[in-house]
Design an enzyme around this catalytic site. Structure first.
Site, PDB file in Angstrom:
ATOM      1  N   HIS A   6       0.827  -1.209   0.000  1.00  0.00           N
ATOM      2  CA  HIS A   6       0.000   0.000   0.000  1.00  0.00           C
ATOM      3  C   HIS A   6       0.863   1.261   0.000  1.00  0.00           C
ATOM      4  O   HIS A   6       1.601   1.500   0.950  1.00  0.00           O
ATOM      5  CB  HIS A   6      -0.883  -0.052   1.258  1.00  0.00           C
ATOM      6  CG  HIS A   6      -1.797   1.107   1.435  1.00  0.00           C
ATOM      7  ND1 HIS A   6      -1.774   1.897   2.567  1.00  0.00           N
ATOM      8  CD2 HIS A   6      -2.775   1.600   0.637  1.00  0.00           C
ATOM      9  CE1 HIS A   6      -2.720   2.815   2.474  1.00  0.00           C
ATOM     10  NE2 HIS A   6      -3.330   2.660   1.310  1.00  0.00           N
ATOM     11  N   GLU A  33       0.505  -0.859  -4.808  1.00  0.00           N
ATOM     12  CA  GLU A  33      -0.633   0.054  -4.937  1.00  0.00           C
ATOM     13  C   GLU A  33      -0.083   1.463  -4.833  1.00  0.00           C
ATOM     14  O   GLU A  33       0.762   1.746  -3.965  1.00  0.00           O
ATOM     15  CB  GLU A  33      -1.643  -0.205  -3.813  1.00  0.00           C
ATOM     16  CG  GLU A  33      -2.939   0.591  -3.917  1.00  0.00           C
ATOM     17  CD  GLU A  33      -2.956   1.939  -3.195  1.00  0.00           C
ATOM     18  OE1 GLU A  33      -3.944   2.661  -3.341  1.00  0.00           O
ATOM     19  OE2 GLU A  33      -1.981   2.282  -2.489  1.00  0.00           O
ATOM     20  N   ASP A  35      -1.169   5.938  -5.726  1.00  0.00           N
ATOM     21  CA  ASP A  35      -2.263   6.891  -5.964  1.00  0.00           C
ATOM     22  C   ASP A  35      -1.830   7.921  -6.997  1.00  0.00           C
ATOM     23  O   ASP A  35      -0.727   8.469  -6.886  1.00  0.00           O
ATOM     24  CB  ASP A  35      -2.598   7.618  -4.655  1.00  0.00           C
ATOM     25  CG  ASP A  35      -2.863   6.654  -3.518  1.00  0.00           C
ATOM     26  OD1 ASP A  35      -3.926   6.034  -3.511  1.00  0.00           O
ATOM     27  OD2 ASP A  35      -1.971   6.509  -2.643  1.00  0.00           O
ATOM     28  N   HIS A  48      -0.802  10.846  -2.638  1.00  0.00           N
ATOM     29  CA  HIS A  48      -2.066  10.427  -2.033  1.00  0.00           C
ATOM     30  C   HIS A  48      -3.031  11.572  -1.759  1.00  0.00           C
ATOM     31  O   HIS A  48      -4.156  11.576  -2.251  1.00  0.00           O
ATOM     32  CB  HIS A  48      -1.821   9.638  -0.742  1.00  0.00           C
ATOM     33  CG  HIS A  48      -3.094   9.213  -0.084  1.00  0.00           C
ATOM     34  ND1 HIS A  48      -3.759   9.988   0.845  1.00  0.00           N
ATOM     35  CD2 HIS A  48      -3.875   8.114  -0.262  1.00  0.00           C
ATOM     36  CE1 HIS A  48      -4.868   9.383   1.214  1.00  0.00           C
ATOM     37  NE2 HIS A  48      -4.961   8.241   0.562  1.00  0.00           N
ATOM     38  N   GLU A 108      -4.404   3.513  -8.354  1.00  0.00           N
ATOM     39  CA  GLU A 108      -5.622   4.131  -7.818  1.00  0.00           C
ATOM     40  C   GLU A 108      -5.761   5.557  -8.345  1.00  0.00           C
ATOM     41  O   GLU A 108      -4.899   6.407  -8.085  1.00  0.00           O
ATOM     42  CB  GLU A 108      -5.618   4.139  -6.281  1.00  0.00           C
ATOM     43  CG  GLU A 108      -6.942   4.709  -5.787  1.00  0.00           C
ATOM     44  CD  GLU A 108      -7.025   4.956  -4.289  1.00  0.00           C
ATOM     45  OE1 GLU A 108      -6.234   4.386  -3.521  1.00  0.00           O
ATOM     46  OE2 GLU A 108      -7.900   5.749  -3.904  1.00  0.00           O
TER      47      GLU A 108
HETATM   48  O1  G3P Z   1      -6.362   0.855  -2.451  1.00  0.00           O
HETATM   49  C1  G3P Z   1      -6.656   0.872  -1.107  1.00  0.00           C
HETATM   50  C2  G3P Z   1      -6.391   2.185  -0.442  1.00  0.00           C
HETATM   51  O2  G3P Z   1      -5.254   2.771  -1.035  1.00  0.00           O
HETATM   52  C3  G3P Z   1      -7.532   3.125  -0.526  1.00  0.00           C
HETATM   53  O3  G3P Z   1      -7.416   4.182   0.346  1.00  0.00           O
HETATM   54  O4  G3P Z   1      -6.863   6.441   0.996  1.00  0.00           O
HETATM   55  O5  G3P Z   1      -5.118   4.685   1.198  1.00  0.00           O
HETATM   56  O6  G3P Z   1      -5.801   5.540  -1.033  1.00  0.00           O
HETATM   57  P1  G3P Z   1      -6.243   5.251   0.372  1.00  0.00           P
HETATM   58 MG    MG Z   2      -4.665   4.310  -2.398  1.00  0.00          MG
END
Ligand code: G3P
Ligand code: MG
Length: 248
Positions: A6, A33, A35, A48, A108
């Protein structure tokens, strides 16, 4: 079960930096993962929050900085020099690194607070440019954006992100839009939803699981992926423990 790092290996390194991505690979993760958002001059960047303050110490909105301006901010400012200076990566910088590794990427799209025009199209173009079509997936809390992703690149899987209390009748919703994965916060998942997802052929990647109880529950449910800040711990545990899955 796939271990998905993450924001990279964010439990130990500055989130969404090349350092965190490289350390996640070293920790043995299966997938990263990250963002994405867009700079004022239309570059796709990995970050993020919509605002820059928490991570860089410099107030402002990502979308108001040019790429050159963003590059001058330290994405590891929270660590007060421990890891030196770590710039905000562009998606292109990440792709040119990850293409030579064996791991996959969960992209994401962070576009539910501010909608970035053409984020889907530009991201799809870059995926194709780097030949990563078979090693990426899209996810977003903005489900209309996922509809666009599906139109642009039907073969790339999409994960529907939800936070508490989750989505009513999720498997049916996903199936009707052709989405392949449900990505709930672990707090919104229960036995019934897991069973229904399995019945409908919907995959499950669950976030953000940083404790042993959560890891165990996901393994017992037979989830496809665990999205975690500690990929090394999950990898080691999964390797050292026989599968607890009820069904293969
Ligand atoms: O993909 C899971 C997670 O990343 C979603 O929440 O806020 O950490 O991007 P966040
Ligand atoms: Mg995320």
């Amino acid at each position: 079960m796939k271990v998905i790092a993450h924001r990279g290996y964010s439990g130990k390194y500055p989130e969404n930096t090349m350092l965190a991505f490289k350390m996640a690979l070293e920790a043995g993760c299966d997938e990263i993962e990250l963002d994405i958002q867009m700079s004022a001059d239309g570059r796709i960047v990995i970050f993020h929050d919509e605002s820059t303050g928490r991570v860089t110490g410099v107030p402002g909105l990502v979308r108001n900085f040019t790429f050159e301006e963003l590059r001058k901010l330290d994405a590891s400012a929270l660590y007060a020099g421990k890891f030196g200076f770590n710039p905000v990566p562009s998606l292109e910088e990440y792709f040119s690194w990850v293409k030579d590794t064996g791991i996959s990427t969960n992209i994401e799209l962070k576009n539910s607070v501010f909608y970035y025009e053409a984020l889907e199209a530009k991201t799809t173009e870059l995926i194709k440019k780097y030949g990563l079509e078979k090693r990426v997936m899209f996810s977003s809390f903005n489900h209309a954006s996922l509809v666009k992703c599906k139109e642009l690149a039907p073969s790339i899987p999409c994960g529907v992100l939800v936070s508490a209390p989750g989505l009513g009748n999720a498997p049916c919703f996903l199936k009707s839009f052709g989405f392949e994965y449900y990505h709930p916060d672990i707090g919104c998942l229960n036995d019934e939803t897991v069973a229904e997802c399995k019945k409908q052929g919907i995959g499950l990647n669950v976030w953000t699981v940083n404790d042993m109880g959560g890891l165990l529950r996901l393994e017992e449910w037979g989830c496809d992926g665990i999205i975690t800040n500690f990929p090394d711990v999950c990898k080691k545990w999964l390797k050292n423990n026989p599968s607890l899955r009820v069904s293969p």
